[in-house]
Design an enzyme around this catalytic site. Structure first.
Site, PDB file in Angstrom:
ATOM      1  N   HIS A 158       0.836  -1.194   0.079  1.00  0.00           N
ATOM      2  CA  HIS A 158       0.078   0.523   0.264  1.00  0.00           C
ATOM      3  C   HIS A 158       0.679   1.103   0.332  1.00  0.00           C
ATOM      4  CE1 HIS A 158       0.994  -0.751   4.147  1.00  0.00           C
ATOM      5  NE2 HIS A 158       0.730   1.295   4.315  1.00  0.00           N
ATOM      6  N   ASP A 187       0.366   5.475   1.402  1.00  0.00           N
ATOM      7  CA  ASP A 187      -0.300   6.212   2.493  1.00  0.00           C
ATOM      8  C   ASP A 187      -1.132   6.894   2.263  1.00  0.00           C
ATOM      9  OD1 ASP A 187       0.865   4.441   4.406  1.00  0.00           O
ATOM     10  OD2 ASP A 187       2.795   5.219   4.519  1.00  0.00           O
ATOM     11  N   HIS A 218       5.015   0.118  -0.038  1.00  0.00           N
ATOM     12  CA  HIS A 218       4.872  -0.284   1.336  1.00  0.00           C
ATOM     13  C   HIS A 218       4.806  -1.303   1.422  1.00  0.00           C
ATOM     14  CE1 HIS A 218       3.344   3.226   2.950  1.00  0.00           C
ATOM     15  NE2 HIS A 218       3.793   2.513   4.270  1.00  0.00           N
ATOM     16  N   ARG A 231       3.324   6.718  14.033  1.00  0.00           N
ATOM     17  CA  ARG A 231       4.091   7.036  12.745  1.00  0.00           C
ATOM     18  C   ARG A 231       3.513   8.528  12.685  1.00  0.00           C
ATOM     19  NH1 ARG A 231       0.944   4.377   7.809  1.00  0.00           N
ATOM     20  NH2 ARG A 231      -1.015   6.037   8.712  1.00  0.00           N
TER      21      ARG A 231
HETATM   22  C1  SIN Z   1       2.798   1.744   7.700  1.00  0.00           C
HETATM   23  O1  SIN Z   1       2.298   1.222   6.519  1.00  0.00           O
HETATM   24  O2  SIN Z   1       2.965   3.015   7.448  1.00  0.00           O
HETATM   25  C2  SIN Z   1       3.488   1.211   8.695  1.00  0.00           C
HETATM   26  C3  SIN Z   1       3.896   0.052   8.323  1.00  0.00           C
HETATM   27  C4  SIN Z   1       4.557  -0.338   9.599  1.00  0.00           C
HETATM   28  O3  SIN Z   1       3.515  -0.940  11.006  1.00  0.00           O
HETATM   29  O4  SIN Z   1       5.665  -1.490   9.491  1.00  0.00           O
END
Ligand code: SIN
Length: 280
Positions: free
Chosen positions: A110, A112, A251, A266
């Protein structure tokens, strides 16, 4: 963590970097994220980010305030509508209880906030609690994915748009927002690179194709995204921080840690860019 080069001092910067892949992922040493950055340091880190798409920092015992201050070097912050931690609206907790709350059942490749007209520029992710085993995150180079496609497939997707549907979660959070689609291939606003950019967690559907044709094409493209050659896989340790350019790829958080707790925080950096495709 796999790495493809020895630690080298990057030309033109005060930092040493260790690459995880020739085109994506660089572990940066020689920076203390707890300290304010000078204009020169900020510019050098931004240049490294544009070149390597995701930067990793080890041994950074930073507070939430310091994480926020670091992210603010690169733009205004974006407070996600699903909420923040009790002390900071812009710091988003990422942990198993939130997956349940927002009915996120599995991990997907995905990007963000791609459900927004102007998706976020990037993110700073801080390890708060690392599971005893597993819990890596993988970033995929959207430019390398696009370049690696056969020419006929490139031509097929070049003018197509894909829907990014986050409506269920937004409704649960009391937010009304229009359903958005973006080009499958977006031109990076700063590097000019053509980037494959589909969010496979947001019910992707290609505009103007019927469902079966859309599903088949997306499945074909998903196979490309999963190719390890395009990836940088990061093994988290306590006090690790990742900083990525959300416009440069996708990611995936690997859910291979069973019931071991994994807690991350985050901070999203906002963007003013309306994504589009620039064609010569
Ligand atoms: C995310 O998907 O933005 C976070 C990635 C993660 O939790 O490693």
């Amino acid at each position: 963590m796999s790495s493809v080069s020895l630690k080298t001092r990057e030309a033109g910067t005060r930092y040493s970097i260790q690459l995880l892949n020739p085109t994506i992922g660089a572990e940066v040493s020689g920076v203390d994220l707890a300290q304010p950055l000078s204009a020169e340091e900020r510019a050098e880190l931004k240049a490294l980010l544009l070149q390597y798409k995701v930067l990793f920092f080890r041994d950074q015992a930073i507070t939430r305030d310091q994480q926020v201050a670091f992210a603010l070097n690169f733009g205004e912050l974006y407070a996600h509508p699903t909420g923040g931690v009790d002390t900071h609206r812009v710091v988003q907790p990422i942990a198993a209880e939130n997956f349940k709350k927002y009915a996120v059942s599995e991990s997907h490749w995905h990007t963000d906030t791609s459900w927004r007209i102007d998706p976020s520029f990037g993110a700073v992710l801080r390890a708060v609690h690392i599971p005893e085993v597993g819990g890596d995150t993988i970033w995929a180079d959207g430019g390398a994915i696009y370049r690696g496609l056969p020419e006929d497939l490139k031509r097929r997707i070049d003018d197509l748009y894909v829907v990014h549907d986050y409506q269920d979660a937004l409704t649960r959070s009391g937010v009304r927002y229009p359903l958005v689609s973006h080009p499958i291939v977006r031109t990076h606003p700063e590097t000019g690179e053509d980037i494959f950019w589909v969010n496979f967690s947001l019910k992707p559907r290609i505009v103007d194709l019927d469902r079966a044709e859309s599903d088949a094409l997306l499945a074909r493209l998903y196979a490309e995204v999963k190719r390890p050659e395009y990836h940088a896989r990061f093994r988290w340790r306590p006090n690790s921080v990742a900083f990525w350019d959300n416009r440069a790829g996708l990611h995936y958080a690997v859910r291979d840690y069973g019931d071991f707790p994994r807690v991350m925080e985050r901070v999203l950096i906002a963007s003013d860019d309306i994504p589009h495709r620039v064609r010569a």
